[in-house]
Design a protein around this motif. Structure first.
Motif, mmCIF file in Angstrom:
data_model
loop_
_atom_site.group_PDB
_atom_site.id
_atom_site.type_symbol
_atom_site.label_atom_id
_atom_site.label_comp_id
_atom_site.label_asym_id
_atom_site.label_seq_id
_atom_site.Cartn_x
_atom_site.Cartn_y
_atom_site.Cartn_z
ATOM 1 N N UNK A 116 -21.550 48.951 -54.788
ATOM 2 C CA UNK A 116 -20.799 50.087 -55.328
ATOM 3 C C UNK A 116 -19.314 49.780 -55.494
ATOM 4 N N UNK A 117 -18.743 49.042 -54.541
ATOM 5 C CA UNK A 117 -17.298 48.772 -54.590
ATOM 6 C C UNK A 117 -16.978 47.349 -55.019
ATOM 7 N N UNK A 118 -18.010 46.630 -55.444
ATOM 8 C CA UNK A 118 -17.834 45.285 -55.993
ATOM 9 C C UNK A 118 -17.216 44.311 -54.985
ATOM 10 N N UNK A 119 -17.824 44.273 -53.803
ATOM 11 C CA UNK A 119 -17.439 43.314 -52.764
ATOM 12 C C UNK A 119 -18.651 42.458 -52.429
ATOM 13 N N UNK A 120 -18.419 41.284 -51.876
ATOM 14 C CA UNK A 120 -19.542 40.492 -51.376
ATOM 15 C C UNK A 120 -20.125 41.227 -50.169
ATOM 16 N N UNK A 121 -21.364 40.891 -49.819
ATOM 17 C CA UNK A 121 -21.995 41.523 -48.668
ATOM 18 C C UNK A 121 -21.206 41.228 -47.391
ATOM 19 N N UNK A 122 -20.716 40.003 -47.263
ATOM 20 C CA UNK A 122 -19.925 39.639 -46.071
ATOM 21 C C UNK A 122 -18.618 40.432 -46.009
ATOM 22 N N UNK A 123 -17.919 40.542 -47.143
ATOM 23 C CA UNK A 123 -16.652 41.287 -47.172
ATOM 24 C C UNK A 123 -16.895 42.774 -46.896
ATOM 25 N N UNK A 124 -17.966 43.311 -47.446
ATOM 26 C CA UNK A 124 -18.288 44.723 -47.191
ATOM 27 C C UNK A 124 -18.594 44.932 -45.712
ATOM 28 N N UNK A 125 -19.322 43.998 -45.113
ATOM 29 C CA UNK A 125 -19.635 44.099 -43.684
ATOM 30 C C UNK A 125 -18.380 44.063 -42.825
ATOM 31 N N UNK A 126 -17.461 43.145 -43.134
ATOM 32 C CA UNK A 126 -16.198 43.071 -42.374
ATOM 33 C C UNK A 126 -15.375 44.345 -42.552
ATOM 34 N N UNK A 127 -15.374 44.876 -43.779
ATOM 35 C CA UNK A 127 -14.622 46.100 -44.060
ATOM 36 C C UNK A 127 -15.198 47.263 -43.272
ATOM 37 N N UNK A 128 -16.517 47.376 -43.268
ATOM 38 C CA UNK A 128 -17.173 48.437 -42.499
ATOM 39 C C UNK A 128 -16.873 48.265 -41.013
ATOM 40 N N UNK A 129 -16.927 47.038 -40.510
ATOM 41 C CA UNK A 129 -16.620 46.788 -39.091
ATOM 42 C C UNK A 129 -15.229 47.324 -38.730
ATOM 43 N N UNK A 130 -14.262 47.036 -39.574
ATOM 44 C CA UNK A 130 -12.891 47.497 -39.323
ATOM 45 C C UNK A 130 -12.818 49.023 -39.339
ATOM 46 N N UNK A 131 -13.503 49.636 -40.319
ATOM 47 C CA UNK A 131 -13.480 51.103 -40.422
ATOM 48 C C UNK A 131 -14.200 51.762 -39.250
ATOM 49 N N UNK A 132 -15.257 51.129 -38.742
ATOM 50 C CA UNK A 132 -15.931 51.631 -37.541
ATOM 51 C C UNK A 132 -14.957 51.578 -36.371
ATOM 52 N N UNK A 133 -14.248 50.456 -36.241
ATOM 53 C CA UNK A 133 -13.256 50.303 -35.168
ATOM 54 C C UNK A 133 -12.132 51.319 -35.250
ATOM 55 N N UNK A 134 -11.781 51.701 -36.482
ATOM 56 C CA UNK A 134 -10.721 52.702 -36.681
ATOM 57 C C UNK A 134 -11.231 54.125 -36.536
ATOM 58 N N UNK A 135 -12.544 54.285 -36.372
ATOM 59 C CA UNK A 135 -13.117 55.620 -36.186
ATOM 60 C C UNK A 135 -13.271 56.418 -37.466
ATOM 61 N N UNK A 136 -13.221 55.745 -38.611
ATOM 62 C CA UNK A 136 -13.332 56.461 -39.894
ATOM 63 C C UNK A 136 -14.752 56.487 -40.441
ATOM 64 N N UNK A 137 -15.574 55.521 -40.047
ATOM 65 C CA UNK A 137 -16.984 55.519 -40.443
ATOM 66 C C UNK A 137 -17.853 55.241 -39.227
ATOM 67 N N UNK A 138 -19.106 55.600 -39.379
ATOM 68 C CA UNK A 138 -20.100 55.409 -38.329
ATOM 69 C C UNK A 138 -21.225 54.565 -38.912
ATOM 70 N N UNK A 139 -21.813 53.698 -38.100
ATOM 71 C CA UNK A 139 -22.917 52.847 -38.563
ATOM 72 C C UNK A 139 -24.090 53.059 -37.613
#
Length: 178
Positions: free
Chosen positions: A72-95
């Protein structure tokens, strides 16, 4: 000189005139809040990729897999995973694990993530409110009359084909795509 005159468009209902007029209108409307919005987003210390993921989740309305986010956001799977990890750490998303397939992780906005999306939407809504408040009543009424048939139609005029649009980003402004 207006954008219509500078683009060489003639008065009337031509596609070129409508395009130039609409772009001029949207550009000027966007400029009203650009500085405030950019300052607000810059103050978050979120990267552009993180913002794209947050807004994608906010616009999707349902939890997404990391793979769906990447597409959806035109990132590699690895980059999307790292981005999600950071957002989880910041408390903005949940996985969480998918209820039907434990191999799949579903990502959704937290309350703080939704609050962030809502604050950005509120800024845009206030900018538009201030703009339309400043219009004379007759022009405001004409604007509503012009837009209602588009946004309220049974036909989705916003569903346009995306074929060839990616090629446009590689061409010079005003030049047709190769």
């Amino acid at each position: 000189m207006s954008a219509i005159a500078s683009a060489g468009a003639t008065p009337g209902n031509s596609v070129d005139t409508a395009q130039v007029t609409l772009i001029d209108f949207l550009d000027r409307l966007a400029c009203l809040g650009k500085a405030h919005t950019m300052d607000d987003l810059a103050a978050t210390d979120l990267t552009f990729s993180q913002l794209k993921v947050i807004f994608a989740l906010g616009g999707h309305g349902a939890p997404m897999s990391v793979n769906e986010i990447a597409e959806h956001v035109n990132l590699s799977l690895a980059a999307a995973g790292r981005t999600v990890d950071k957002l989880v750490g910041d408390g903005l998303v949940d996985r969480r694990e998918d209820a039907n397939d434990r191999r799949v992780k579903r990502v959704s906005l937290t309350t703080d993530g939704q609050r962030f999306i809502d604050s950005q939407l509120n800024i845009k809504q206030e900018i538009v409110r201030r703009f339309v408040t400043g219009l004379p009543d007759d022009i405001r009424d004409d604007l509503c009359r012009a837009l209602r048939p588009i946004v309220g139609a049974d036909t989705d005029y916003f569903d346009i084909p995306h074929d060839g649009l990616s090629e446009l980003s590689n061409s010079e402004p005003g030049e047709p795509a190769q």
